[in-house]
Design a protein around this motif. Structure first.
Motif, PDB file in Angstrom:
ATOM      1  N   ILE A 189      16.913  19.043  19.820  1.00 57.62           N
ATOM      2  CA  ILE A 189      16.283  17.754  20.108  1.00 57.62           C
ATOM      3  C   ILE A 189      17.231  16.632  19.704  1.00 57.62           C
ATOM      4  CG2 ILE A 189      14.356  16.200  19.567  1.00 57.62           C
ATOM      5  CD1 ILE A 189      12.625  18.668  19.067  1.00 57.62           C
ATOM      6  N   TRP A 190      17.510  15.756  20.656  1.00 57.63           N
ATOM      7  CA  TRP A 190      18.312  14.559  20.389  1.00 57.63           C
ATOM      8  C   TRP A 190      17.303  13.445  20.187  1.00 57.63           C
ATOM      9  CZ3 TRP A 190      22.200  11.787  24.149  1.00 57.63           C
ATOM     10  CH2 TRP A 190      23.209  11.187  23.388  1.00 57.63           C
ATOM     11  N   ASN A 191      17.135  13.029  18.950  1.00 59.14           N
ATOM     12  CA  ASN A 191      15.981  12.223  18.560  1.00 59.14           C
ATOM     13  C   ASN A 191      16.309  10.737  18.398  1.00 59.14           C
ATOM     14  OD1 ASN A 191      13.577  11.306  17.446  1.00 59.14           O
ATOM     15  ND2 ASN A 191      14.155  11.990  15.376  1.00 59.14           N
ATOM     16  N   PHE A 192      15.807   9.930  19.341  1.00 61.48           N
ATOM     17  CA  PHE A 192      15.950   8.470  19.265  1.00 61.48           C
ATOM     18  C   PHE A 192      14.641   7.817  18.833  1.00 61.48           C
ATOM     19  CE2 PHE A 192      20.035   7.562  21.410  1.00 61.48           C
ATOM     20  CZ  PHE A 192      20.323   8.805  21.939  1.00 61.48           C
ATOM     21  N   ALA A 193      13.680   8.595  18.338  1.00 67.50           N
ATOM     22  CA  ALA A 193      12.344   8.051  18.093  1.00 67.50           C
ATOM     23  C   ALA A 193      12.245   7.285  16.780  1.00 67.50           C
ATOM     24  CB  ALA A 193      11.308   9.173  18.134  1.00 67.50           C
ATOM     25  N   ASN A 194      13.373   7.054  16.136  1.00 65.32           N
ATOM     26  CA  ASN A 194      13.419   6.271  14.895  1.00 65.32           C
ATOM     27  C   ASN A 194      12.531   6.829  13.798  1.00 65.32           C
ATOM     28  OD1 ASN A 194      14.600   4.278  13.379  1.00 65.32           O
ATOM     29  ND2 ASN A 194      12.986   2.803  13.772  1.00 65.32           N
ATOM     30  N   MET A 195      12.467   8.142  13.720  1.00 63.74           N
ATOM     31  CA  MET A 195      11.855   8.813  12.594  1.00 63.74           C
ATOM     32  C   MET A 195      12.651  10.107  12.442  1.00 63.74           C
ATOM     33  SD  MET A 195       9.241  11.304  14.335  1.00 63.74           S
ATOM     34  CE  MET A 195       8.275  11.441  12.930  1.00 63.74           C
ATOM     35  N   GLU A 196      12.745  10.567  11.201  1.00 64.87           N
ATOM     36  CA  GLU A 196      13.520  11.789  11.036  1.00 64.87           C
ATOM     37  C   GLU A 196      12.650  13.003  11.266  1.00 64.87           C
ATOM     38  OE1 GLU A 196      16.398  11.693   7.643  1.00 64.87           O
ATOM     39  OE2 GLU A 196      15.950   9.568   7.842  1.00 64.87           O
ATOM     40  N   LEU A 197      13.135  13.900  12.108  1.00 65.13           N
ATOM     41  CA  LEU A 197      12.388  15.119  12.382  1.00 65.13           C
ATOM     42  C   LEU A 197      12.883  16.203  11.447  1.00 65.13           C
ATOM     43  CD1 LEU A 197      12.352  15.257  16.259  1.00 65.13           C
ATOM     44  CD2 LEU A 197      10.467  14.700  14.712  1.00 65.13           C
ATOM     45  N   ASP A 198      11.949  16.980  10.976  1.00 66.00           N
ATOM     46  CA  ASP A 198      12.325  18.080  10.102  1.00 66.00           C
ATOM     47  C   ASP A 198      11.745  19.361  10.670  1.00 66.00           C
ATOM     48  OD1 ASP A 198      13.386  19.433   8.024  1.00 66.00           O
ATOM     49  OD2 ASP A 198      11.783  18.949   6.614  1.00 66.00           O
ATOM     50  N   VAL A 199      12.302  19.789  11.798  1.00 63.99           N
ATOM     51  CA  VAL A 199      11.775  21.002  12.431  1.00 63.99           C
ATOM     52  C   VAL A 199      12.823  22.113  12.473  1.00 63.99           C
ATOM     53  CG1 VAL A 199      10.000  19.946  13.857  1.00 63.99           C
ATOM     54  CG2 VAL A 199      12.324  20.029  14.697  1.00 63.99           C
ATOM     55  N   VAL A 205      17.345  22.711  16.459  1.00 64.64           N
ATOM     56  CA  VAL A 205      18.340  21.826  15.870  1.00 64.64           C
ATOM     57  C   VAL A 205      17.992  20.383  16.246  1.00 64.64           C
ATOM     58  CG1 VAL A 205      20.787  21.320  15.693  1.00 64.64           C
ATOM     59  CG2 VAL A 205      20.056  23.624  16.285  1.00 64.64           C
ATOM     60  N   VAL A 206      18.069  19.488  15.271  1.00 64.42           N
ATOM     61  CA  VAL A 206      17.744  18.093  15.541  1.00 64.42           C
ATOM     62  C   VAL A 206      18.939  17.210  15.215  1.00 64.42           C
ATOM     63  CG1 VAL A 206      16.262  16.152  14.921  1.00 64.42           C
ATOM     64  CG2 VAL A 206      15.304  18.455  15.031  1.00 64.42           C
ATOM     65  N   GLU A 207      19.257  16.311  16.115  1.00 65.41           N
ATOM     66  CA  GLU A 207      20.268  15.281  15.834  1.00 65.41           C
ATOM     67  C   GLU A 207      19.547  13.937  15.899  1.00 65.41           C
ATOM     68  OE1 GLU A 207      23.490  15.403  15.011  1.00 65.41           O
ATOM     69  OE2 GLU A 207      24.316  13.495  15.658  1.00 65.41           O
ATOM     70  N   ASN A 208      19.401  13.309  14.734  1.00 63.89           N
ATOM     71  CA  ASN A 208      18.694  12.029  14.652  1.00 63.89           C
ATOM     72  C   ASN A 208      19.642  10.870  14.915  1.00 63.89           C
ATOM     73  OD1 ASN A 208      16.022  12.934  13.690  1.00 63.89           O
ATOM     74  ND2 ASN A 208      17.124  13.567  11.853  1.00 63.89           N
ATOM     75  N   ILE A 209      19.236   9.953  15.782  1.00 64.15           N
ATOM     76  CA  ILE A 209      20.013   8.741  16.024  1.00 64.15           C
ATOM     77  C   ILE A 209      19.255   7.577  15.402  1.00 64.15           C
ATOM     78  CG2 ILE A 209      20.804   7.109  17.784  1.00 64.15           C
ATOM     79  CD1 ILE A 209      22.457   9.436  18.087  1.00 64.15           C
TER      80      ILE A 209
END
Lengths: 230, 230
Positions: A189-199, A205-209
């Motif tokens: 998951i390429w995460n732009f949702a402005n919250m940190e995912l912890d999955v 795999v998560v990449e937080n932006i």
């Protein structure tokens, strides 16, 4: 039994991928090398010395040799690096030859902006569709991508073997969408949702932006620099 | 003369800001603390222990104490941190109270997406206008921001005391725009143009955003994780 185990272990070794073992610190720097080598390729350059690459990238030549020599002895003294070989080796190592398929969840401004870029295909990621819950966009196409209702997300991902999802939904909607993505078998998951995912525990795999963090880094530097010049 | 210098140097010390000296490594982590503390504030929390913050942020409690205790003795044993005080101290240190004014150059998809967010105002940055060279958008408004022709960029920046510019133009147009921004006296550039800017020597701070690098980091992790699970 022991002998069979031994034979199997020999097979394991033979079947092991030939990609080199690269330290996490080097991995972090590889996308930048990939970007510069890609530019050189587009300019038609075939070889480059560590000294020239060093000047271009503003990194010491010894750092470059340390980072790239683990890919094998193609950085020989006096010959420089083979740009195409190095670019393709790094591409492969970074997963761009895996053929990952991708969906963009959220057809708002950021989702649309990402749908318009060539960033994905250049890195071997194939965009397949977008998802949203707004009836005004569901059923339309955005930059050539069909927009489906988010209710069908999990089933679509499973059926179409979607490996990667770009998350551009509002923060409040993110947890529910993430559950659908996990149900759909998505692996990244390429995460732009402005919250940190912890999955990560779910094998995803998560990449937080966090663009806001980057903006604050900039204002900090501006503030500090001004203080110095006073 | 020497005595006047001494007196001036005493004045310098008295006028020095009271913000603490913080190491670059800590500075890098502060935006993330700022984000979590902001969330806590919105939830109405007044105090938080390092242990609870540690669980929330997935960082060791000792790391949190090391990072935050330089702000002063407000993390006393048993009392926890004062959320509001810590949030405002970090805000101030990161430059959000400087009142930086900002323009967005490039009214394409990404420029529009950035114009639509609340990211800037939340960090004390005031967006004033957008710039583009496309006659179809010049003269219009995008998310409440007037769009002007890029030809007037340098003059506008100087007149309106613009400190920060967001660069979302195509890579090819970036160097020319950067010259205009420097001429306009801009002190910081948030660069989305997918090329690295090296203008720090001109006294301009640059924060480069390379979304593609982040995407490659993700595909690398996905590839590696899959290899492990085979």
């Amino acid at each position: 039994m022991e002998r069979i185990d031994q034979i199997e272990s020999i097979f394991d070794k033979r079947e092991a991928p030939t990609t080199p073992v690269v330290s996490p610190a080097v991995i972090k720097r590889l996308p930048r090398y990939h970007r510069y080598l890609g530019e050189l390729l587009r300019m038609g350059r075939l070889r480059i010395s560590s000294a020239e690459l060093s000047r271009m990238m503003n990194v010491t030549a010894s750092q470059i040799r340390q980072d790239l020599n683990c890919f094998g002895g193609f950085g020989q003294q006096g010959y420089g690096y083979n740009v195409k070989y190095l670019h393709s080796k790094i591409s492969e190592l970074l997963g761009t030859t895996e053929g990952f398929r991708c969906v963009i969840v959220g057809a708002g401004n950021l989702g649309r902006a990402l749908a318009a870029t060539h960033m994905f295909e250049r890195r071997g990621v194939e965009r397949v569709a977008m998802f949203d819950n707004d009836p005004r966009v569901v059923g339309t196409q955005i930059h050539g991508l069909p927009v489906y209702h988010v209710n069908s997300l999990a089933g679509f991902c499973r059926e179409m073997k979607i490996a990667l999802a770009v998350l551009t939904v509002p923060k409040e909607a993110a947890p529910e969408v993430v559950d659908m993505l996990i149900e759909g078998g998505v692996r990244g998951i390429w995460n732009f949702a402005n919250m940190e995912l912890d999955v990560e525990c779910e094998g995803v795999v998560v990449e937080n932006i966090h663009l806001g963090d980057s903006l604050m880094k900039l204002t900090y530097e501006m503030k500090t620099r001004t203080g110095e010049s006073k």
